[in-house]
Design a protein around this motif. Structure first.
Motif, PDB file in Angstrom:
ATOM      1  N   UNK A 163       0.728  -1.334  -0.139  1.00  0.00           N
ATOM      2  CA  UNK A 163      -0.140  -0.335   0.085  1.00  0.00           C
ATOM      3  C   UNK A 163       0.951   1.424   0.398  1.00  0.00           C
ATOM      4  N   UNK A 164       2.303   0.786   0.061  1.00  0.00           N
ATOM      5  CA  UNK A 164       2.895   2.533   0.781  1.00  0.00           C
ATOM      6  C   UNK A 164       2.964   3.352  -0.465  1.00  0.00           C
ATOM      7  N   UNK A 165       3.503   2.939  -1.284  1.00  0.00           N
ATOM      8  CA  UNK A 165       4.584   3.518  -2.064  1.00  0.00           C
ATOM      9  C   UNK A 165       3.000   4.179  -3.437  1.00  0.00           C
ATOM     10  N   UNK A 166       1.340   3.925  -2.952  1.00  0.00           N
ATOM     11  CA  UNK A 166       0.413   4.521  -3.412  1.00  0.00           C
ATOM     12  C   UNK A 166       0.100   6.634  -2.564  1.00  0.00           C
TER      13      UNK A 166
ATOM     14  N   UNK B 194       1.618   9.868  -1.121  1.00  0.00           N
ATOM     15  CA  UNK B 194       1.653  11.067  -1.441  1.00  0.00           C
ATOM     16  C   UNK B 194       2.186  11.173  -3.463  1.00  0.00           C
ATOM     17  N   UNK B 195       0.940  10.526  -3.999  1.00  0.00           N
ATOM     18  CA  UNK B 195       1.480  10.636  -5.078  1.00  0.00           C
ATOM     19  C   UNK B 195       0.828  11.461  -5.928  1.00  0.00           C
ATOM     20  N   UNK B 196       0.175  12.358  -5.620  1.00  0.00           N
ATOM     21  CA  UNK B 196      -0.858  13.337  -6.250  1.00  0.00           C
ATOM     22  C   UNK B 196      -1.904  12.589  -7.347  1.00  0.00           C
ATOM     23  N   UNK B 197      -2.283  11.099  -6.865  1.00  0.00           N
ATOM     24  CA  UNK B 197      -3.479  10.458  -7.646  1.00  0.00           C
ATOM     25  C   UNK B 197      -3.043   9.796  -9.028  1.00  0.00           C
ATOM     26  N   UNK B 198      -1.362  10.073  -9.227  1.00  0.00           N
ATOM     27  CA  UNK B 198      -0.911   9.765 -10.652  1.00  0.00           C
ATOM     28  C   UNK B 198      -1.308   7.984 -10.877  1.00  0.00           C
ATOM     29  N   UNK B 199      -0.884   7.636  -9.744  1.00  0.00           N
ATOM     30  CA  UNK B 199      -1.701   6.291  -9.969  1.00  0.00           C
ATOM     31  C   UNK B 199      -2.169   4.532  -9.607  1.00  0.00           C
TER      32      UNK B 199
ATOM     33  N   UNK C  77       7.468   6.634  -8.617  1.00  0.00           N
ATOM     34  CA  UNK C  77       5.591   7.238  -8.640  1.00  0.00           C
ATOM     35  C   UNK C  77       5.707   6.880 -10.648  1.00  0.00           C
ATOM     36  N   UNK C  78       6.569   6.957 -11.165  1.00  0.00           N
ATOM     37  CA  UNK C  78       6.088   6.960 -12.594  1.00  0.00           C
ATOM     38  C   UNK C  78       6.258   5.263 -13.097  1.00  0.00           C
ATOM     39  N   UNK C  79       7.395   4.994 -12.312  1.00  0.00           N
ATOM     40  CA  UNK C  79       7.191   3.221 -13.277  1.00  0.00           C
ATOM     41  C   UNK C  79       6.258   2.731 -12.248  1.00  0.00           C
ATOM     42  N   UNK C  80       5.626   3.383 -11.546  1.00  0.00           N
ATOM     43  CA  UNK C  80       4.233   2.894 -10.868  1.00  0.00           C
ATOM     44  C   UNK C  80       3.115   2.923 -11.937  1.00  0.00           C
TER      45      UNK C  80
ATOM     46  N   UNK D 296      -1.689   2.583 -17.855  1.00  0.00           N
ATOM     47  CA  UNK D 296      -0.728   2.426 -18.874  1.00  0.00           C
ATOM     48  C   UNK D 296      -1.326   3.229 -20.493  1.00  0.00           C
ATOM     49  N   UNK D 297      -2.612   3.764 -19.828  1.00  0.00           N
ATOM     50  CA  UNK D 297      -2.640   5.166 -20.756  1.00  0.00           C
ATOM     51  C   UNK D 297      -2.278   6.677 -20.421  1.00  0.00           C
ATOM     52  N   UNK D 298      -2.111   6.888 -19.695  1.00  0.00           N
ATOM     53  CA  UNK D 298      -1.785   8.266 -18.670  1.00  0.00           C
ATOM     54  C   UNK D 298      -2.971   9.703 -18.519  1.00  0.00           C
ATOM     55  N   UNK D 299      -3.568   8.477 -17.906  1.00  0.00           N
ATOM     56  CA  UNK D 299      -5.031   9.288 -18.208  1.00  0.00           C
ATOM     57  C   UNK D 299      -5.676  10.475 -16.104  1.00  0.00           C
ATOM     58  N   UNK D 300      -4.715   9.512 -15.325  1.00  0.00           N
ATOM     59  CA  UNK D 300      -4.438   9.918 -13.925  1.00  0.00           C
ATOM     60  C   UNK D 300      -3.996  11.279 -13.855  1.00  0.00           C
TER      61      UNK D 300
END
Length: 443
Positions: free
Chosen positions: A210-213, A215-220, A424-427, A433-437
């Motif tokens: 769960x930790x990687x998600x 403080x990621x601004x919702x991009x993952x 975060x970008x790798x996650x 995969x479509x870069x929509x978040x």
């Protein structure tokens, strides 16, 4: 390498969608959430296109984006269907809570759909170790629920009306950070998230998964619910002390930071900032202030240190209402009150390091009108350096000067992911995969 003060995207990741895709998505979502759950009314779009980034004169001068649609899920089970519909249409999704963040991270850079989670407010369970709630539950309500069971949250932000999902996605620290660190350092036990994939469903993650998600601004991934840590409730006392100068106040606050059990919060300001804070007899006009949430077992030691440092104890208060009130006078909030008292004058930089106290005069001299709001960690200083704003270049030029003094600097005038961005970008490549978040968050 120091991140630039003003964000300039080298890879904006702009999704390829148009008005026809938005119109089709509106019809899709109408079938999922009903007419009260989706809107394109201008007033709603304007509201969903704002957050606390008005504190930054640099961000305020830019067009950070405006949504095309706003959706309000009222049950967690519809979130995957909303995401599947947006992914199918290629429309970007920006998830938001109360919009209390200061970095523009919930403003949709390229339009698209804003997913407003503030209707998901249920607190599911509270145990001796965890509290589990939906993403839209407000942090103040979680703290109140914990107190009712003889517990307390590990931490909560100074903007206590922030939502759980918002604090985990875009926040970092707050009341309790002195002892427990930041919100991505063990605060979260489990998350339910939704990835931006064609077959999106709720995914339950626990512990290290769960930790990687956080403080990621919702991009993952979209946080739908979370379990966060609580601990046994301590008997807290809210201590207010006044001083003749902010030098005395800062030195005394540093000494108080060493007491055990450690303070839950410890803030200090000079007279000009104190004069801008809300009226309170414990905030004496014309005098500096130290404010602390102190364990009752350490109260005598703390007050003795404050008095020995030249302070005058103005009040000692107790109860959850008082701890929350004192929390709202910490972190960015004194800057907000200063800006409210003297509009269009002040900017701030987030700073850290013991040089803030040991080289205070030099630090404050970096910017015209420099005034430090101090947050005291466990023998570590951090806070907000306020200055008179004359333009972005002035802000940029000050960064090197601060770093030469041994001060760490983080800019509140940017919107990109800046915590382990490569990770975060790798996650996100896997979960979106479509870069929509929340696209457009990469430097």
């Amino acid at each position: 390498m120091t991140a630039p003060v003003v964000a300039v995207s080298t890879d904006d990741g702009r999704p390829d969608f148009g008005p026809g895709d938005v119109d089709a998505l509106f019809d899709d979502l109408l079938a999922i959430v009903g007419p009260r759950g989706i809107t394109s009314l201008p007033r709603a779009l304007e509201r969903a296109g704002r957050d606390g980034s008005g504190m930054s004169p640099i961000l305020s001068a830019q067009d950070l984006g405006t949504p095309d649609l706003v959706c309000y899920p009222r049950t967690a089970d519809v979130v995957p269907a909303i995401v599947r519909a947006a992914v199918a249409r290629g429309v970007p999704i920006t998830t938001r809570g109360k919009g209390t963040g200061n970095y523009g991270q919930v403003i949709p850079r390229f339009g698209g759909l804003v997913l407003d989670m503030t209707s998901l407010t249920e607190i599911h369970s509270t145990t001796e170790r965890f509290i589990t709630a939906a993403a839209g539950a407000r942090m103040i309500n979680l703290e109140q629920a914990a107190w009712a069971r003889g517990s307390q949250l590990w931490m909560y932000p100074s903007t206590v009306q922030s939502t759980l999902g918002g604090f985990l996605g875009g926040g970092s620290a707050g009341t309790g950070t002195i002892v427990h660190g930041r919100n991505h350092e063990g605060f979260v036990d489990a998350l339910d998230v939704v990835y931006a994939t064609d077959d999106a469903e709720l995914v339950h993650l626990e512990g290290d998964d769960a930790q990687p998600f956080v403080h990621t601004y919702g991009v993952a991934g979209i946080i739908v619910s979370a379990s966060v840590r609580v601990e046994p409730l301590q008997q807290w006392r809210c201590v207010y002390a006044s001083f003749g100068s902010h030098r005395e106040a800062f030195d005394a606050a540093f000494r108080v930071s060493t007491i055990e059990p450690g303070p839950r919060l410890l803030s200090a300001d000079g007279p000009v900032i104190v004069d801008a804070l809300p009226d309170d007899p414990a905030l004496v006009r014309g005098r500096a202030s130290v404010r602390g949430i102190i364990d009752a077992r350490a109260l005598e030691e703390a007050t003795d240190l404050l008095v020995a440092g030249g302070g005058r104890i103005e009040a000692v208060r107790e109860g959850i209402a008082e701890t929350v009130k004192l929390s709202t006078l910490s972190y960015n909030h004194p800057t907000w009150w200063l800006q409210k008292a003297q509009p269009d004058k002040w900017f701030h930089m987030e700073v850290r390091g013991n040089a803030l106290v040991s080289r205070l005069d030099e630090v404050e001299a970096v910017y015209d009108g420099g005034m430090l709001h101090l947050e005291v960690g466990h023998q570590m200083m951090f806070g907000m350096l306020n200055g008179i704003f004359t333009g972005p270049q002035q802000v940029i030029d000050g960064v090197a000067a601060l770093e030469s003094l041994g001060v760490g600097v983080h800019s509140p005038h940017q919107w990109y992911v800046d915590l382990d961005a490569d990770r975060v970008r790798a996650l996100a490549r896997r979960t979106d995969p479509k870069g929509l978040l929340n696209p457009g968050r990469w430097m």
